[in-house]
Write an enzyme that holds these catalytic residues in place. Structure first.
Site, PDB file in Angstrom:
ATOM      1  N   ASP A 153     -14.349  10.467  18.530  1.00  0.00           N
ATOM      2  CA  ASP A 153     -14.454  10.081  20.013  1.00  0.00           C
ATOM      3  C   ASP A 153     -13.093   9.388  20.196  1.00  0.00           C
ATOM      4  O   ASP A 153     -12.155   8.811  19.516  1.00  0.00           O
ATOM      5  CB  ASP A 153     -15.630   8.146  19.384  1.00  0.00           C
ATOM      6  CG  ASP A 153     -15.984   7.857  20.971  1.00  0.00           C
ATOM      7  OD1 ASP A 153     -15.639   8.696  21.946  1.00  0.00           O
ATOM      8  OD2 ASP A 153     -16.742   7.165  20.739  1.00  0.00           O
TER       9      ASP A 153
ATOM     10  N   GLU B 135     -24.722   9.436   4.525  1.00  0.00           N
ATOM     11  CA  GLU B 135     -23.161   7.651   4.172  1.00  0.00           C
ATOM     12  C   GLU B 135     -22.720   7.564   5.547  1.00  0.00           C
ATOM     13  O   GLU B 135     -21.924   8.597   6.291  1.00  0.00           O
ATOM     14  CB  GLU B 135     -22.326   8.182   3.150  1.00  0.00           C
ATOM     15  CG  GLU B 135     -23.140   8.196   1.983  1.00  0.00           C
ATOM     16  CD  GLU B 135     -24.018   5.966   1.866  1.00  0.00           C
ATOM     17  OE1 GLU B 135     -23.355   5.684   1.906  1.00  0.00           O
ATOM     18  OE2 GLU B 135     -24.636   6.546   0.749  1.00  0.00           O
TER      19      GLU B 135
ATOM     20  N   TRP C  58      -7.757   7.602  24.443  1.00  0.00           N
ATOM     21  CA  TRP C  58      -6.034   7.285  23.668  1.00  0.00           C
ATOM     22  C   TRP C  58      -5.742   8.554  24.956  1.00  0.00           C
ATOM     23  O   TRP C  58      -3.952   7.621  24.803  1.00  0.00           O
ATOM     24  CB  TRP C  58      -6.191   8.582  22.437  1.00  0.00           C
ATOM     25  CG  TRP C  58      -4.629   9.486  22.020  1.00  0.00           C
ATOM     26  CD1 TRP C  58      -4.796   8.254  21.163  1.00  0.00           C
ATOM     27  CD2 TRP C  58      -3.836  10.175  22.667  1.00  0.00           C
ATOM     28  NE1 TRP C  58      -3.460   8.888  20.633  1.00  0.00           N
ATOM     29  CE2 TRP C  58      -2.832   9.935  21.424  1.00  0.00           C
ATOM     30  CE3 TRP C  58      -4.549  10.875  23.353  1.00  0.00           C
ATOM     31  CZ2 TRP C  58      -1.983  11.138  21.728  1.00  0.00           C
ATOM     32  CZ3 TRP C  58      -3.339  11.624  23.394  1.00  0.00           C
ATOM     33  CH2 TRP C  58      -1.653  11.523  22.817  1.00  0.00           C
TER      34      TRP C  58
ATOM     35  N   ASN D  62     -11.079  10.208  22.633  1.00  0.00           N
ATOM     36  CA  ASN D  62      -9.724  10.705  23.283  1.00  0.00           C
ATOM     37  C   ASN D  62      -9.917  10.404  24.797  1.00  0.00           C
ATOM     38  O   ASN D  62      -8.501  10.488  24.814  1.00  0.00           O
ATOM     39  CB  ASN D  62     -10.544  12.260  23.132  1.00  0.00           C
ATOM     40  CG  ASN D  62     -10.704  13.042  22.568  1.00  0.00           C
ATOM     41  OD1 ASN D  62     -10.627  12.404  20.701  1.00  0.00           O
ATOM     42  ND2 ASN D  62     -11.578  14.543  21.742  1.00  0.00           N
ATOM     43  N   GLY D  63     -10.654  10.383  24.924  1.00  0.00           N
ATOM     44  CA  GLY D  63     -10.405   9.518  26.528  1.00  0.00           C
ATOM     45  C   GLY D  63      -9.527   8.331  26.925  1.00  0.00           C
ATOM     46  O   GLY D  63      -8.253   8.382  27.432  1.00  0.00           O
TER      47      GLY D  63
ATOM     48  N   THR E  52     -25.401  17.184  25.205  1.00  0.00           N
ATOM     49  CA  THR E  52     -26.137  17.144  25.837  1.00  0.00           C
ATOM     50  C   THR E  52     -26.398  16.266  27.108  1.00  0.00           C
ATOM     51  O   THR E  52     -26.733  16.267  28.045  1.00  0.00           O
ATOM     52  CB  THR E  52     -28.438  17.151  25.739  1.00  0.00           C
ATOM     53  OG1 THR E  52     -28.430  16.106  24.569  1.00  0.00           O
ATOM     54  CG2 THR E  52     -28.336  18.474  24.686  1.00  0.00           C
ATOM     55  N   GLU E  53     -25.979  14.715  26.634  1.00  0.00           N
ATOM     56  CA  GLU E  53     -25.194  13.263  27.633  1.00  0.00           C
ATOM     57  C   GLU E  53     -23.969  13.970  28.389  1.00  0.00           C
ATOM     58  O   GLU E  53     -23.767  13.488  29.381  1.00  0.00           O
ATOM     59  CB  GLU E  53     -25.603  12.590  26.992  1.00  0.00           C
ATOM     60  CG  GLU E  53     -27.088  11.419  26.783  1.00  0.00           C
ATOM     61  CD  GLU E  53     -26.970  12.585  25.151  1.00  0.00           C
ATOM     62  OE1 GLU E  53     -26.447  13.039  24.344  1.00  0.00           O
ATOM     63  OE2 GLU E  53     -28.628  12.708  25.059  1.00  0.00           O
ATOM     64  N   ASN E  54     -23.204  14.816  27.645  1.00  0.00           N
ATOM     65  CA  ASN E  54     -21.995  14.591  28.066  1.00  0.00           C
ATOM     66  C   ASN E  54     -21.761  15.683  29.537  1.00  0.00           C
ATOM     67  O   ASN E  54     -20.436  15.878  30.189  1.00  0.00           O
ATOM     68  CB  ASN E  54     -20.693  15.747  27.320  1.00  0.00           C
ATOM     69  CG  ASN E  54     -20.266  14.659  26.156  1.00  0.00           C
ATOM     70  OD1 ASN E  54     -19.725  15.608  24.870  1.00  0.00           O
ATOM     71  ND2 ASN E  54     -20.866  13.527  26.032  1.00  0.00           N
TER      72      ASN E  54
ATOM     73  N   ARG F 183     -20.450  13.666  32.698  1.00  0.00           N
ATOM     74  CA  ARG F 183     -19.516  13.467  32.854  1.00  0.00           C
ATOM     75  C   ARG F 183     -18.171  14.002  34.546  1.00  0.00           C
ATOM     76  O   ARG F 183     -19.796  14.644  34.817  1.00  0.00           O
ATOM     77  CB  ARG F 183     -17.748  14.141  32.118  1.00  0.00           C
ATOM     78  CG  ARG F 183     -18.925  13.241  30.279  1.00  0.00           C
ATOM     79  CD  ARG F 183     -17.349  13.193  29.670  1.00  0.00           C
ATOM     80  NE  ARG F 183     -17.978  12.190  28.184  1.00  0.00           N
ATOM     81  CZ  ARG F 183     -16.894  12.350  27.400  1.00  0.00           C
ATOM     82  NH1 ARG F 183     -15.612  12.613  28.159  1.00  0.00           N
ATOM     83  NH2 ARG F 183     -17.068  11.226  27.031  1.00  0.00           N
TER      84      ARG F 183
ATOM     85  N   HIS G 122      -8.161  15.167  24.885  1.00  0.00           N
ATOM     86  CA  HIS G 122      -9.314  16.847  24.382  1.00  0.00           C
ATOM     87  C   HIS G 122      -8.365  17.622  23.301  1.00  0.00           C
ATOM     88  O   HIS G 122      -7.981  17.762  22.448  1.00  0.00           O
ATOM     89  CB  HIS G 122      -9.664  16.781  25.052  1.00  0.00           C
ATOM     90  CG  HIS G 122     -11.279  15.953  25.973  1.00  0.00           C
ATOM     91  ND1 HIS G 122     -12.068  15.100  25.371  1.00  0.00           N
ATOM     92  CD2 HIS G 122     -11.358  15.910  27.167  1.00  0.00           C
ATOM     93  CE1 HIS G 122     -12.952  14.302  26.162  1.00  0.00           C
ATOM     94  NE2 HIS G 122     -12.451  14.857  27.510  1.00  0.00           N
TER      95      HIS G 122
HETATM   96  C1  FPP Z   1     -14.905  12.422  22.822  1.00  0.00           C
HETATM   97  O1  FPP Z   1     -13.942  11.124  23.803  1.00  0.00           O
HETATM   98  C2  FPP Z   1     -14.868  13.665  22.200  1.00  0.00           C
HETATM   99  C3  FPP Z   1     -15.703  14.618  23.692  1.00  0.00           C
HETATM  100  C4  FPP Z   1     -16.823  14.367  24.290  1.00  0.00           C
HETATM  101  C5  FPP Z   1     -15.409  15.596  22.884  1.00  0.00           C
HETATM  102  C6  FPP Z   1     -14.696  16.436  22.158  1.00  0.00           C
HETATM  103  C7  FPP Z   1     -13.881  17.268  21.406  1.00  0.00           C
HETATM  104  C8  FPP Z   1     -12.509  17.780  20.950  1.00  0.00           C
HETATM  105  C9  FPP Z   1     -12.156  17.286  20.537  1.00  0.00           C
HETATM  106  C10 FPP Z   1     -12.314  18.767  21.442  1.00  0.00           C
HETATM  107  C11 FPP Z   1     -12.582  20.374  20.384  1.00  0.00           C
HETATM  108  C12 FPP Z   1     -12.012  21.665  20.512  1.00  0.00           C
HETATM  109  C13 FPP Z   1     -12.050  21.703  19.349  1.00  0.00           C
HETATM  110  C14 FPP Z   1     -11.647  23.355  19.421  1.00  0.00           C
HETATM  111  C15 FPP Z   1     -12.991  21.338  18.120  1.00  0.00           C
HETATM  112  P1  FPP Z   1     -13.806  10.478  24.630  1.00  0.00           P
HETATM  113  O2  FPP Z   1     -14.105  10.855  26.383  1.00  0.00           O
HETATM  114  O3  FPP Z   1     -15.438  10.586  24.913  1.00  0.00           O
HETATM  115  O4  FPP Z   1     -13.759   9.471  25.126  1.00  0.00           O
HETATM  116  P2  FPP Z   1     -13.976   7.807  25.327  1.00  0.00           P
HETATM  117  O5  FPP Z   1     -15.007   7.637  24.473  1.00  0.00           O
HETATM  118  O6  FPP Z   1     -12.325   7.478  24.463  1.00  0.00           O
HETATM  119  O7  FPP Z   1     -13.549   7.817  26.742  1.00  0.00           O
END
Ligand code: FPP
Length: 232
Positions: free
Chosen positions: A15, A196, A20, A17-18, A61-63, A66, A32
């Protein structure tokens, strides 16, 4: 410090990525993208440690709720990543498995996933399970449908869990979630029953092998009871 215990199976909710990316004034997809690089490093590190299974939550399934653009870019990223990295994954001894629904993702990705499961199934050190269009409730419902379809007469926990997406794969010993959220968010609901849980404030693109070692040190101190009383 006590001896480091290496979990057989680690599951991760990657979690943050956005957040960051936004904190750096970049589009969310860059988070991502960086997240996929971190995932690769963590896969290699886990393989070297002797972790047998690593399950990564890539798309829930909820994504689908977006913005369409982010969903499309995320699937493009997954497709490109898997296509470009195939040989390296095989060289590194990574066996790929996918869990989640396969009826709503594009045909290209579905074919690629089937091909990769087949082509990475020999001579592996670690099994990496990517959860794509995965939801824990959906997994349970699909398993119930299978049981009904097969007219199974006696169902117990063992026979039922074999119908779930993880099938024969043992339940995760440790589940890590990054970016400060302390929820399961419909990840492996059935399989996390005795897992755990470890939460860290660090966003996934900043997650490092040192962070993982901190989680493993914490895990090593836990007394896993599975409902029993441990001798004093
Ligand atoms: C959550 O961060 C992350 C995701 C919904 C996508 C995860 C996918 C990747 C890391 C790419 C995967 C690729 C491979 C090859 C494993 P968010 O977008 O919900 O972040 P936020 O809560 O800050 O908005």
């Amino acid at each position: 410090m006590e001896d480091l215990k290496i979990p057989r199976h680690i599951a991760i909710i990657m979690d943050g990525n956005g957040r960051w990316a936004r904190q750096r004034g970049m589009p969310r997809i860059m988070g991502h993208y960086k997240g996929s690089e971190v995932a690769e490093e963590i896969v290699k590190f886990c393989a070297n440690l002797g972790v047998e299974y690593l399950t990564l939550f890539a798309f829930s399934t909820e994504n689908w709720r977006r913005p369409r653009e982010e969903v499309e870019l995320l699937f493009d990223l997954l497709k490109n990543y898997l296509t470009q990295k195939k040989e390296e994954l095989i060289r590194e001894g990574v066996r790929l498995r996918f869990i989640g629904r396969r009826d709503r993702i594009g045909k290209d990705l579905k074919n690629l996933m089937e091909k990769l499961e087949e082509e990475t199934s020999k001579d592996y050190r670690i099994t990496v399970i990517l959860a794509i269009d995965y939801g824990g409730r959906d997994d349970i419902i699909r398993a119930v449908r299978k049981a009904v379809h097969q007219r199974m007469e006696s169902i117990d926990e063992d026979t039922f869990s074999r119908l779930l997406d993880l099938g024969e794969i043992p339940d995760p010993d440790l589940m890590i979630r990054t970016a400060g959220e302390r929820r399961i968010s419909n990840f492996l609901l059935w399989n996390l029953a005795y897992t755990e849980l470890y939460f860290t404030e660090v966003c996934w693109p900043d997650f490092t092998t040192e962070e993982l070692m901190r989680a493993l040190e914490d895990f090593s101190k836990r007394k896993r009871k599975f409902g029993r009383v441990l001798d004093e």
